[in-house]
Write a protein that holds these residues in place. Structure first.
Motif, PDB file in Angstrom:
ATOM      1  N   VAL A 167       0.875  -1.183   0.000  1.00 44.84           N
ATOM      2  CA  VAL A 167       0.000   0.000   0.000  1.00 44.84           C
ATOM      3  C   VAL A 167       0.905   1.224   0.000  1.00 44.84           C
ATOM      4  N   ARG A 168       0.768   2.065  -1.025  1.00 44.23           N
ATOM      5  CA  ARG A 168       1.724   3.153  -1.220  1.00 44.23           C
ATOM      6  C   ARG A 168       1.023   4.485  -1.480  1.00 44.23           C
ATOM      7  N   ILE A 169       1.776   5.550  -1.205  1.00 47.28           N
ATOM      8  CA  ILE A 169       1.382   6.905  -1.599  1.00 47.28           C
ATOM      9  C   ILE A 169       2.371   7.375  -2.668  1.00 47.28           C
ATOM     10  N   LYS A 170       1.829   7.923  -3.739  1.00 48.61           N
ATOM     11  CA  LYS A 170       2.672   8.566  -4.751  1.00 48.61           C
ATOM     12  C   LYS A 170       2.631  10.072  -4.525  1.00 48.61           C
ATOM     13  N   ILE A 171       3.798  10.680  -4.348  1.00 50.78           N
ATOM     14  CA  ILE A 171       3.921  12.110  -4.094  1.00 50.78           C
ATOM     15  C   ILE A 171       4.467  12.777  -5.351  1.00 50.78           C
ATOM     16  N   THR A 172       3.810  13.836  -5.794  1.00 48.54           N
ATOM     17  CA  THR A 172       4.277  14.604  -6.947  1.00 48.54           C
ATOM     18  C   THR A 172       4.403  16.062  -6.543  1.00 48.54           C
ATOM     19  N   ALA A 173       5.549  16.679  -6.847  1.00 47.89           N
ATOM     20  CA  ALA A 173       5.786  18.099  -6.536  1.00 47.89           C
ATOM     21  C   ALA A 173       5.937  18.878  -7.838  1.00 47.89           C
ATOM     22  N   ARG A 174       5.219  20.013  -7.931  1.00 47.49           N
ATOM     23  CA  ARG A 174       5.267  20.838  -9.136  1.00 47.49           C
ATOM     24  C   ARG A 174       5.533  22.300  -8.772  1.00 47.49           C
ATOM     25  N   ASN A 175       6.234  22.979  -9.685  1.00 46.01           N
ATOM     26  CA  ASN A 175       6.581  24.391  -9.539  1.00 46.01           C
ATOM     27  C   ASN A 175       5.353  25.249  -9.841  1.00 46.01           C
ATOM     28  N   SER A 176       5.018  26.164  -8.931  1.00 47.68           N
ATOM     29  CA  SER A 176       3.828  26.986  -9.104  1.00 47.68           C
ATOM     30  C   SER A 176       3.938  27.937 -10.287  1.00 47.68           C
ATOM     31  N   GLN A 177       5.155  28.268 -10.714  1.00 48.60           N
ATOM     32  CA  GLN A 177       5.341  29.237 -11.778  1.00 48.60           C
ATOM     33  C   GLN A 177       5.165  28.631 -13.177  1.00 48.60           C
ATOM     34  N   ASN A 178       5.556  27.353 -13.327  1.00 51.28           N
ATOM     35  CA  ASN A 178       5.560  26.768 -14.681  1.00 51.28           C
ATOM     36  C   ASN A 178       5.093  25.313 -14.721  1.00 51.28           C
ATOM     37  N   ASN A 179       4.716  24.768 -13.579  1.00 58.59           N
ATOM     38  CA  ASN A 179       4.257  23.373 -13.464  1.00 58.59           C
ATOM     39  C   ASN A 179       5.344  22.356 -13.771  1.00 58.59           C
ATOM     40  N   ASP A 180       6.599  22.778 -13.779  1.00 59.30           N
ATOM     41  CA  ASP A 180       7.698  21.827 -13.956  1.00 59.30           C
ATOM     42  C   ASP A 180       7.863  20.984 -12.699  1.00 59.30           C
ATOM     43  N   PRO A 181       8.437  19.771 -12.833  1.00 62.95           N
ATOM     44  CA  PRO A 181       8.733  18.976 -11.634  1.00 62.95           C
ATOM     45  C   PRO A 181       9.729  19.698 -10.723  1.00 62.95           C
ATOM     46  N   VAL A 182       9.516  19.562  -9.414  1.00 66.43           N
ATOM     47  CA  VAL A 182      10.496  20.064  -8.451  1.00 66.43           C
ATOM     48  C   VAL A 182      11.345  18.875  -8.045  1.00 66.43           C
ATOM     49  N   ARG A 183      12.614  18.939  -8.358  1.00 68.50           N
ATOM     50  CA  ARG A 183      13.494  17.790  -8.222  1.00 68.50           C
ATOM     51  C   ARG A 183      14.161  17.731  -6.852  1.00 68.50           C
ATOM     52  N   ASP A 184      14.480  16.503  -6.447  1.00 67.68           N
ATOM     53  CA  ASP A 184      15.318  16.251  -5.269  1.00 67.68           C
ATOM     54  C   ASP A 184      14.752  16.887  -3.992  1.00 67.68           C
ATOM     55  N   VAL A 185      13.450  16.895  -3.878  1.00 66.95           N
ATOM     56  CA  VAL A 185      12.781  17.412  -2.685  1.00 66.95           C
ATOM     57  C   VAL A 185      12.818  16.348  -1.593  1.00 66.95           C
ATOM     58  N   LEU A 186      12.935  16.770  -0.338  1.00 66.86           N
ATOM     59  CA  LEU A 186      12.830  15.857   0.797  1.00 66.86           C
ATOM     60  C   LEU A 186      11.389  15.884   1.301  1.00 66.86           C
ATOM     61  N   ALA A 187      10.760  14.712   1.335  1.00 62.19           N
ATOM     62  CA  ALA A 187       9.383  14.594   1.806  1.00 62.19           C
ATOM     63  C   ALA A 187       9.352  13.854   3.133  1.00 62.19           C
ATOM     64  N   THR A 188       8.624  14.408   4.095  1.00 66.64           N
ATOM     65  CA  THR A 188       8.358  13.735   5.365  1.00 66.64           C
ATOM     66  C   THR A 188       6.895  13.331   5.379  1.00 66.64           C
ATOM     67  N   VAL A 189       6.652  12.026   5.530  1.00 61.18           N
ATOM     68  CA  VAL A 189       5.293  11.475   5.485  1.00 61.18           C
ATOM     69  C   VAL A 189       4.934  10.984   6.886  1.00 61.18           C
ATOM     70  N   SER A 190       3.802  11.475   7.419  1.00 61.35           N
ATOM     71  CA  SER A 190       3.407  11.138   8.793  1.00 61.35           C
ATOM     72  C   SER A 190       1.957  10.672   8.814  1.00 61.35           C
ATOM     73  N   LEU A 191       1.707   9.590   9.558  1.00 60.72           N
ATOM     74  CA  LEU A 191       0.346   9.128   9.823  1.00 60.72           C
ATOM     75  C   LEU A 191      -0.176   9.891  11.034  1.00 60.72           C
TER      76      LEU A 191
END
Length: 315
Positions: free
Chosen positions: A57-81
């Motif tokens: 059971v997984r979550i897919k996280i996608t990050a996008r740039n608000s200015q151009n909708n490009d991918p935001v690379r190498d982001v650190l994500a903290t996932v908490s229940l």
């Protein structure tokens, strides 16, 4: 999978009763003793149940740039229940060069995803996992604003896949004389110190609509009313249901703070199809005040006097 463990404890109690009978004759004396023993057994059962969650059971996280909708690379994500407002499980994962990451989670429930990148303001979002089988995927898309110059403030509007084209309108009302100036896709940079950076007419999954307030000294002279409208509302057959259920969210952010407001409504009339998020007041020190309108406020944004009435009523 349920495992049951039973523990039995036995307690034995012994009671002895003695009866003595004495018979005396001239030639002999006889004594008879009777002993009765009673045993009581008490059993205590303890049951422990352990539940194993579905596999993969997984979550897919996608990050996008608000200015151009490009991918935001190498982001650190903290996932908490989150349970009862508190994190009970947490794990970190790095996003790929495509701006995505997959993380396996231990249970159904509400998850908070927090994103950090040196070139962007911190961003976060929540998603509910409610899987009923293994190999289940839940997705979340989070928009990140690049760090703005001091004195600038970003206004970002996001929504779900439908409807295809929600437009943001920002009416600047000058505090000194109530003069009006509107910024939208029809006029992206005609007002002082504000610009529409991005218009999106291809559905919320194609990214946000974004404006930037460029100069705190100028912006502090205005109150900015923020509203949205479904561009194709009159041509749609579902009477605005997609718009009402769009999940449209306003985010106002700068180097000092971030505030959000969500669209909440139950009905809509084509004659008053502009939904009011609220009012933004930039302060001379660069901070801002976002005053959210009450839920379900619609008005006719084609009439200037109605913008003034919204300011009087809700700002």
């Amino acid at each position: 999978t349920t495992t049951t463990t039973t523990t039995t404890t036995t307690t034995t109690t012994t009671t002895t009763t003695t009866t003595t009978t004495t018979t005396t004759t001239t030639t002999a004396s006889t004594t008879t003793t009777t002993t009765t023993t009673t045993t009581t057994t008490t059993t205590i059962t303890t049951t422990t149940t352990t539940t194993t969650f579905f596999e993969n059971v997984r979550i897919k996280i996608t990050a996008r740039n608000s200015q151009n909708n490009d991918p935001v690379r190498d982001v650190l994500a903290t996932v908490s229940l989150i349970v009862d407002g508190q994190p009970v499980w947490s794990e970190q994962v790095g996003l790929s060069s495509k701006g995505t990451a997959f993380i396996t989670v231990p249970a159904n429930g509400l998850y908070l995803i927090e994103l950090q990148d040196p070139g962007f303001f911190n961003a976060s979002g929540t998603v509910v996992v409610s899987c009923t089988s293994s190999d289940c995927l839940t997705e979340i898309r989070i928009i990140m604003s690049p760090i703005l110059s001091p004195g600038q403030t970003g206004i970002i509007m996001t929504w779900n896949a439908q409807p295809a084209d929600i437009d943001i309108y920002v009416m600047a009302i000058k505090k000194s004389d109530n003069s009006l100036c509107l910024t939208s896709y029809e006029d992206t940079n005609g007002c002082p110190a504000i610009i529409l950076d991005r218009d999106n007419a291809a559905g919320g999954n194609n990214g946000p609509e974004t404006l930037t307030l460029l100069d705190e000294a100028v912006n502090s002279q205005y109150t900015y009313l923020v509203a949205i409208v479904d561009f194709d509302f009159e041509d749609e057959a579902n009477n605005g249901v997609d718009f009402i259920n769009s999940g449209a969210t306003l985010t106002v952010t700068n180097e000092l703070q971030t505030e959000t407001a969500e669209m909440e409504a139950t009905s809509i009339d084509v004659a008053s199809a502009y939904y009011l998020f609220g009012c933004v007041d930039v302060q001379t020190d660069g901070s801002f005040i976002l005053t959210a309108a009450p839920t379900g406020i619609f008005f006719n944004g084609n009439v200037e006097s109605e913008w003034l009435a919204m300011k009087t009523a809700y700002c």
